[in-house]
Design an enzyme around this catalytic site. Structure first.
Site, PDB file in Angstrom:
ATOM      1  N   HIS A   1       8.172 -26.492   1.402  1.00 39.96           N
ATOM      2  CA  HIS A   1       7.492 -27.544   0.650  1.00 39.96           C
ATOM      3  C   HIS A   1       6.355 -26.976  -0.182  1.00 39.96           C
ATOM      4  O   HIS A   1       5.409 -27.666  -0.514  1.00 39.96           O
ATOM      5  CB  HIS A   1       6.974 -28.624   1.606  1.00 39.96           C
ATOM      6  CG  HIS A   1       8.086 -29.295   2.340  1.00 39.96           C
ATOM      7  ND1 HIS A   1       8.658 -30.475   1.907  1.00 39.96           N
ATOM      8  CD2 HIS A   1       8.770 -28.921   3.444  1.00 39.96           C
ATOM      9  CE1 HIS A   1       9.641 -30.809   2.738  1.00 39.96           C
ATOM     10  NE2 HIS A   1       9.736 -29.883   3.675  1.00 39.96           N
TER      11      HIS A   1
ATOM     12  N   GLU B   1       0.821  -1.215   0.000  1.00 42.39           N
ATOM     13  CA  GLU B   1       0.000   0.000   0.000  1.00 42.39           C
ATOM     14  C   GLU B   1       0.851   1.259   0.000  1.00 42.39           C
ATOM     15  O   GLU B   1       0.445   2.309  -0.495  1.00 42.39           O
ATOM     16  CB  GLU B   1      -0.929   0.007   1.225  1.00 42.39           C
ATOM     17  CG  GLU B   1      -2.368  -0.212   0.830  1.00 42.39           C
ATOM     18  CD  GLU B   1      -3.332  -0.201   1.985  1.00 42.39           C
ATOM     19  OE1 GLU B   1      -4.097  -1.164   2.067  1.00 42.39           O
ATOM     20  OE2 GLU B   1      -3.339   0.735   2.806  1.00 42.39           O
TER      21      GLU B   1
ATOM     22  N   LYS C   1     -12.860   2.295  -1.948  1.00 43.23           N
ATOM     23  CA  LYS C   1     -13.853   2.646  -0.915  1.00 43.23           C
ATOM     24  C   LYS C   1     -14.977   3.474  -1.534  1.00 43.23           C
ATOM     25  O   LYS C   1     -16.153   3.255  -1.274  1.00 43.23           O
ATOM     26  CB  LYS C   1     -13.184   3.467   0.202  1.00 43.23           C
ATOM     27  CG  LYS C   1     -12.308   2.663   1.151  1.00 43.23           C
ATOM     28  CD  LYS C   1     -11.794   3.571   2.289  1.00 43.23           C
ATOM     29  CE  LYS C   1     -10.858   2.810   3.227  1.00 43.23           C
ATOM     30  NZ  LYS C   1     -10.351   3.613   4.349  1.00 43.23           N
TER      31      LYS C   1
HETATM   32  O1  PA5 Z   1      -3.130   1.510   5.854  1.00 43.07           O
HETATM   33  C1  PA5 Z   1      -4.140   2.114   5.534  1.00 43.07           C
HETATM   34  O2  PA5 Z   1      -4.218   3.338   5.542  1.00 43.07           O
HETATM   35  C2  PA5 Z   1      -5.380   1.343   5.134  1.00 43.07           C
HETATM   36  O3  PA5 Z   1      -5.105  -0.015   4.979  1.00 43.07           O
HETATM   37  C3  PA5 Z   1      -6.454   1.522   6.185  1.00 43.07           C
HETATM   38  O4  PA5 Z   1      -5.973   1.081   7.427  1.00 43.07           O
HETATM   39  C4  PA5 Z   1      -7.730   0.744   5.829  1.00 43.07           C
HETATM   40  O5  PA5 Z   1      -8.185   1.144   4.571  1.00 43.07           O
HETATM   41  C5  PA5 Z   1      -8.797   0.990   6.863  1.00 43.07           C
HETATM   42  O6  PA5 Z   1      -9.020   2.355   6.999  1.00 43.07           O
HETATM   43  P1  PA5 Z   1      -9.744   2.925   8.271  1.00 43.07           P
HETATM   44  O7  PA5 Z   1      -8.869   2.710   9.449  1.00 43.07           O
HETATM   45  O8  PA5 Z   1      -9.948   4.371   7.994  1.00 43.07           O
HETATM   46  O9  PA5 Z   1     -11.021   2.175   8.411  1.00 43.07           O
END
Ligand code: PA5
Length: 472
Positions: free
Chosen positions: A329, A300, A450
């Site tokens: 394995h 990410e 989202k």
């Molecule tokens: O690392 C990140 O920013 C994302 O993976 C968020 O944690 C994830 O989308 C969840 O977002 P939120 O904490 O706003 O629900």
């Protein structure tokens, strides 16, 4: 490479040409060639420290830790089940900590068993798969009144987490539960649009903060990860001490002293040389969750379409998690003989190997009695002996097949060591963002997903995807 501050060592010998050959190894000159850029990245990261980048400061927030500790003590006394509701960065750190530091069969241990450390059963629901929800309801059964839910969403609006919140609040209301006492909300207190914040205020729930300058995948050492850790009886102080120690290591400006900068530089150079896949392979069953956490952090943060100084760059290494010895394995065949496109980070845990004095966790004998002659080589050994032999075999096999590999060496899987590991990789991603010239702290792709979900679900103000919305 070792540092006086940390218990963690980073062994990078098998990335160099001396170990794996000229064609696939790095030369010292290539690494040295990045020194100036690393120094520049260092200046940039340090300049933003505590301003818009806050993950490194989490190690020092002992006031929050005390508040979390107090709440955790109360929860440990009153609940049989503690359930985290969150997704992505609001869940993976919790899973990593729980798997690493609690008993491997925590929820199956009988109440009162010393290995449960007085903790309730612990669950993390990070999916809205209906079969998972139904299965979870079965597991809670008639214990709903003894169950506490920690809803974690920094934005306070993520559809998956909010739907789980609606589900459990409704369940509590129907069954005569007490949402105010049984729901804890962890969210960004400064975000006006956090629906979780509003609901928590209306319901009168206890709340904990996610600092505005700490993104989800960097938040494991904030209240996001700390509450479930403390409820599980894990020492937050030790974890934060480890993180602080690694923070000090990563404040060094040179590749010779800064483990995170070295790790980022090595992976970046290999990326440039056609090895874009980074595999994290802990030789520790307890660190399976760490591998998942690492993959999210890497993917990410660095998988980006736009760079800081150019559009449409489409960069990012591809992270993969594996676990030793299980994956010897499964996927190791590919890592040894497949395309030369991977760099493998092994994690070695010293106390899972034979201790030499017979009293360590790795010294579990395979067999105390007689065995078949053909199996005597196993029978006379220990599980740590076998585990260690497999790790050594993998490391040599990778080296001999010219596959770059590093080893992160930990003395044990402890709260202290885990704190160091979290901080190491978070810093490494910050350095990598600078090297790849991308912003490692945003996630536009996730946000688009989202928004499309909101649109498809009919949320006001959001559009569903359609043919006219293709492309950018
Ligand atoms: O690392 C990140 O920013 C994302 O993976 C968020 O944690 C994830 O989308 C969840 O977002 P939120 O904490 O706003 O629900």
């Amino acid at each position: 490479m070792t540092t006086p501050q940390s218990v963690l060592e980073l062994d990078a010998a098998n990335v160099f040409q001396e170990a794996i050959g000229e064609e696939h190894g790095l030369s010292r000159a290539e690494l040295d060639g990045l020194a100036e850029r690393i120094a520049d990245c260092h200046r940039r990261i340090e300049g933003r420290r505590g301003k818009d980048i806050g993950f490194m400061e989490l190690a020092y927030d002992r006031q929050l830790a005390d508040r979390v500790k107090e709440k955790a003590e109360e929860l440990r006394n009153r609940c049989s089940n503690f359930v985290v509701l969150g997704i992505g960065g609001s869940a993976l750190g919790n899973i990593a900590v729980h798997r690493a530091l609690n008993h491997p069969f925590h929820n199956l241990l009988p109440d009162g068993h010393p290995a449960r450390k007085g903790a309730p059963r612990l669950f993390v629901l990070d999916n809205v798969d209906p079969a998972l929800i139904a299965g979870f309801r079965d597991v809670i059964g008639d214990q709903l009144s003894e169950t506490v839910f920690n809803v974690i969403t920094k934005s306070g609006s993520t559809a998956e987490t909010m739907s789980l919140l609606l589900f459990v609040r409704d369940w509590l209301r129907r069954e005569g539960g007490d949402p105010a006492a049984q729901i804890i909300a962890t969210t960004d207190p400064h975000r006006e649009e956090s629906l979780l914040r509003r609901i928590a205020e209306e319901e009168g729930c206890f709340t904990l903060p996610v600092p505005p300058n700490v993104g989800g995948r960097f938040s494991v050492l904030s209240a996001v990860g700390l509450l479930s850790a403390a409820v599980g009886g894990i020492s937050m102080d030790e974890m934060l001490d480890g993180a602080a120690a690694m923070d000090r290591v990563c404040r060094a400006s040179t590749l010779d002293d800064n483990l995170a900068a070295l790790y980022a530089a090595v992976l970046y150079l290999f990326y440039q040389k056609g090895k874009p896949i980074t595999v994290l392979m802990p030789y520790s069953n307890a660190l399976r969750g760490l591998a998942d956490w690492y993959c999210q952090l890497w993917a990410e943060s660095l998988g980006k379409r736009d760079g800081l100084s150019a559009r449409d760059v489409f960069v990012g290494p591809t992270p993969i998690g594996a676990v030793g010895v299980t994956d010897q394995h499964a996927v190791m065949q590919l890592y040894q003989d497949g395309r030369f496109d991977k760099v493998i980070t092994l994690v070695e845990v010293k106390d899972l190997l034979p201790s030499g004095d017979g009293g360590g966790p790795g010294d579990v004998p395979i067999c105390r009695g007689e065995s078949e002659e053909e199996l005597a080589y196993l029978a006379k050994s220990t599980f740590g002996g076998l585990f260690g032999a497999e790790l050594t075999a993998a490391r040599f096999a990778l080296r001999d097949k010219h596959r770059p590999n590093l080893t992160v060496r930990l003395p044990e899987v402890s709260a202290r060591a885990l704190g160091e590991v979290f901080m190491l990789f978070e810093y490494a991603v910050a350095y990598s963002g600078c090297l790849y010239d991308v912003n490692p702290f945003d996630q536009p792709g996730v946000e688009l997903g989202k928004q499309y979900t909101y649109g498809l679900m009919g949320r006001d103000g959001y559009e569903a995807p359609g043919p006219d919305r293709m492309g950018r």
